[in-house]
Design a protein around this motif. Structure first.
Motif, PDB file in Angstrom:
ATOM      1  N   ASP A 124      -7.394  -5.076   3.782  1.00 37.37           N
ATOM      2  CA  ASP A 124      -6.542  -4.811   4.084  1.00 37.37           C
ATOM      3  C   ASP A 124      -7.217  -4.644   5.554  1.00 37.37           C
ATOM      4  O   ASP A 124      -6.963  -4.936   6.856  1.00 37.37           O
ATOM      5  CB  ASP A 124      -5.323  -3.925   3.805  1.00 37.37           C
ATOM      6  CG  ASP A 124      -4.603  -3.745   5.703  1.00 37.37           C
ATOM      7  OD1 ASP A 124      -3.500  -4.898   5.817  1.00 37.37           O
ATOM      8  OD2 ASP A 124      -4.058  -2.847   5.599  1.00 37.37           O
ATOM      9  N   ASP A 125      -8.022  -3.553   5.079  1.00 37.03           N
ATOM     10  CA  ASP A 125      -9.319  -2.853   6.757  1.00 37.03           C
ATOM     11  C   ASP A 125      -9.292  -3.908   7.681  1.00 37.03           C
ATOM     12  O   ASP A 125      -9.851  -4.297   8.173  1.00 37.03           O
ATOM     13  CB  ASP A 125      -9.840  -2.237   6.310  1.00 37.03           C
ATOM     14  CG  ASP A 125      -9.549  -0.960   5.770  1.00 37.03           C
ATOM     15  OD1 ASP A 125      -7.610  -0.664   5.998  1.00 37.03           O
ATOM     16  OD2 ASP A 125      -9.779   0.615   5.183  1.00 37.03           O
TER      17      ASP A 125
ATOM     18  N   THR B 259      -5.684   0.181  -5.606  1.00 38.94           N
ATOM     19  CA  THR B 259      -4.827   0.313  -4.586  1.00 38.94           C
ATOM     20  C   THR B 259      -6.289   0.068  -3.404  1.00 38.94           C
ATOM     21  O   THR B 259      -6.577  -0.558  -2.297  1.00 38.94           O
ATOM     22  CB  THR B 259      -4.571   1.772  -3.950  1.00 38.94           C
ATOM     23  OG1 THR B 259      -3.380   1.596  -5.466  1.00 38.94           O
ATOM     24  CG2 THR B 259      -3.681   2.051  -2.781  1.00 38.94           C
TER      25      THR B 259
ATOM     26  N   LEU C  32       0.531  -1.307  -0.203  1.00 41.27           N
ATOM     27  CA  LEU C  32       0.052   0.099  -0.132  1.00 41.27           C
ATOM     28  C   LEU C  32       0.836   0.851  -0.341  1.00 41.27           C
ATOM     29  O   LEU C  32       0.655   2.374  -0.012  1.00 41.27           O
ATOM     30  CB  LEU C  32      -1.043  -0.100   1.641  1.00 41.27           C
ATOM     31  CG  LEU C  32      -2.643  -1.121   1.479  1.00 41.27           C
ATOM     32  CD1 LEU C  32      -2.780  -1.159   2.674  1.00 41.27           C
ATOM     33  CD2 LEU C  32      -3.203  -0.564  -0.035  1.00 41.27           C
TER      34      LEU C  32
ATOM     35  N   LYS D 273      -7.078  -1.903   0.185  1.00 42.44           N
ATOM     36  CA  LYS D 273      -6.953  -1.072   1.272  1.00 42.44           C
ATOM     37  C   LYS D 273      -8.208  -2.024   1.908  1.00 42.44           C
ATOM     38  O   LYS D 273      -8.255  -2.018   3.103  1.00 42.44           O
ATOM     39  CB  LYS D 273      -7.188   0.136   1.032  1.00 42.44           C
ATOM     40  CG  LYS D 273      -7.183   1.652   2.457  1.00 42.44           C
ATOM     41  CD  LYS D 273      -6.208   1.800   2.742  1.00 42.44           C
ATOM     42  CE  LYS D 273      -6.847   2.039   4.577  1.00 42.44           C
ATOM     43  NZ  LYS D 273      -6.230   1.284   5.429  1.00 42.44           N
TER      44      LYS D 273
END
Length: 114
Positions: free
Chosen positions: A41-42, A34, A21, A38
Motif C-alpha cells: 500500500d505504501d 498485514t 488494512l 501495508k
C-alpha cells in the motif's frame, strides 16, 4: 491524459487496500500478512504521489464543497459546525485537478437540547 485515466482506474484499488488494512486490525493473528500488505500500500501510494496524486482526507478541516461531498451530518461537541468529523472515503486530486471528491461526515455543531 492517459496517465490520468490509469491513475483514476487505480483509485478503487487504493480504497480496497484501505478497507482491507482496517479489517486486518481486528485480526492480530494475521499481523505478518498485514505488514506485507501495508508495505505494498505504501509503495503504491508513493509511486502515485510521484506522479502528482494527492489524497484528500480533510478530517477536522472546514467543509469545502469544491473538494468534499457531504454524505451525512452529525451533531458534535468536539468538532465545530461545518467542519469534517470523518472522511468516509478519501478524495484525490492529480496535479491540482480534482479526480474524486472526499466523502465526508460534517458536524452540525453541538446537539441541541430538546
Amino acid at each position: 491524459s492517459a496517465a490520468s485515466a490509469v491513475i483514476e482506474s487505480l483509485l478503487p484499488v487504493l480504497d480496497n487496500m484501505q478497507l482491507g488494512l482496517q479489517a486486518a486490525e481486528n485480526h492480530p493473528e494475521a499481523k505478518d500478512v498485514t505488514i506485507g500488505f501495508k508495505m505494498v500500500d505504501d509503495q503504491l501510494k508513493s509511486a502515485l504521489t510521484e506522479q502528482g496524486l494527492e489524497a484528500i482526507v480533510p478530517d477536522g478541516k472546514r467543509f469545502d464543497p469544491n473538494l468534499h461531498e457531504c454524505i451525512s451530518q452529525q451533531a458534535s461537541d468536539e468538532i465545530e459546525e461545518d467542519c469534517v468529523i470523518q472522511t468516509v472515503r478519501s478524495g484525490y486530486r492529480l496535479n491540482e485537478k480534482l479526480l474524486r471528491a472526499a466523502n465526508v461526515i460534517v458536524s452540525s455543531g453541538p446537539a441541541k437540547a430538546e
